[in-house]
Design an enzyme around this catalytic site. Structure first.
Site, PDB file in Angstrom:
ATOM      1  N   THR A 186       5.574  -5.826  -5.690  1.00  0.00           N
ATOM      2  CA  THR A 186       6.429  -5.045  -6.579  1.00  0.00           C
ATOM      3  C   THR A 186       7.840  -4.928  -6.007  1.00  0.00           C
ATOM      4  O   THR A 186       8.827  -5.071  -6.745  1.00  0.00           O
ATOM      5  CB  THR A 186       5.824  -3.648  -6.817  1.00  0.00           C
ATOM      6  OG1 THR A 186       4.515  -3.795  -7.362  1.00  0.00           O
ATOM      7  CG2 THR A 186       6.686  -2.819  -7.743  1.00  0.00           C
ATOM      8  N   GLU A 235      17.029  -7.067  -9.670  1.00  0.00           N
ATOM      9  CA  GLU A 235      18.397  -6.754  -9.232  1.00  0.00           C
ATOM     10  C   GLU A 235      19.222  -8.030  -9.100  1.00  0.00           C
ATOM     11  O   GLU A 235      20.385  -8.080  -9.496  1.00  0.00           O
ATOM     12  CB  GLU A 235      18.376  -6.000  -7.905  1.00  0.00           C
ATOM     13  CG  GLU A 235      17.873  -4.589  -8.009  1.00  0.00           C
ATOM     14  CD  GLU A 235      18.158  -3.794  -6.757  1.00  0.00           C
ATOM     15  OE1 GLU A 235      19.276  -3.245  -6.651  1.00  0.00           O
ATOM     16  OE2 GLU A 235      17.274  -3.751  -5.876  1.00  0.00           O
ATOM     17  N   HIS A 269       5.152  -2.631 -13.119  1.00  0.00           N
ATOM     18  CA  HIS A 269       4.659  -3.930 -12.657  1.00  0.00           C
ATOM     19  C   HIS A 269       3.243  -4.033 -13.195  1.00  0.00           C
ATOM     20  O   HIS A 269       2.321  -3.418 -12.660  1.00  0.00           O
ATOM     21  CB  HIS A 269       4.696  -4.001 -11.129  1.00  0.00           C
ATOM     22  CG  HIS A 269       4.469  -5.368 -10.585  1.00  0.00           C
ATOM     23  ND1 HIS A 269       4.567  -5.632  -9.241  1.00  0.00           N
ATOM     24  CD2 HIS A 269       4.162  -6.545 -11.175  1.00  0.00           C
ATOM     25  CE1 HIS A 269       4.328  -6.922  -9.027  1.00  0.00           C
ATOM     26  NE2 HIS A 269       4.071  -7.488 -10.191  1.00  0.00           N
TER      27      HIS A 269
END
Length: 148
Positions: free
Chosen positions: A42, A50, A76
């Site tokens: 994750t 990002e 996730h």
């Protein structure tokens, strides 16, 4: 910034998951993480999201500028094996001066594996470095005061 991404702009970014992006590699100092399955972590998925947003933002930045993540709100929802390709689609949903936001969706060849939102703040690196230098000086003063 030279220009700002526009709300509605879409950008796509793909990455093949390596053996070094699995849960046990996230914190190899942790016996808990080391005992977990070899699936895309994750933490690395968030980093990939990002990266996709910064890749979208890159052509809009002026010399000496960058961006820092200021909000992450993602789930996730499915595992990804090493060797699979994860594609992240980001859609700009906030352009408020230097604060920008994206809705993000990550998918492998089989499943949507995660989705949510991410926001970044555009910063001037020289100014940010000065703040870090000030914090470092304060930390050193605290350590010296405590005999360390």
């Amino acid at each position: 910034m030279k220009s700002s991404p526009q709300v509605g702009d879409v950008h796509q970014f793909s990455f093949r998951v390596g053996e070094n992006k699995v849960v046990p590699a996230l914190y190899p100092e942790s016996d808990i993480f080391l005992s977990m399955p070899d699936v895309f972590a994750t933490g690395f998925m968030v980093g990939l999201m990002e990266w996709a947003c910064t890749d979208h933002l890159r052509p809009h930045l002026a010399e000496g500028e960058g961006s820092l993540g200021v909000l992450v709100d993602v789930d996730h929802s499915a595992p990804t094996l090493p060797g699979q390709v994860v594609t992240v689609v980001v859609t700009c949903d906030k352009a408020d001066g230097r604060r920008l936001g994206w809705s993000v969706t990550a998918s492998d060849e089989i499943d949507v594996i995660g989705q949510g939102r991410h926001e970044r703040m555009v910063v001037e690196w020289g100014r940010f470095q000065r703040k870090l230098d000030e914090k470092r000086a304060r930390l050193q003063a605290i350590c010296q005061a405590n005999g360390g």
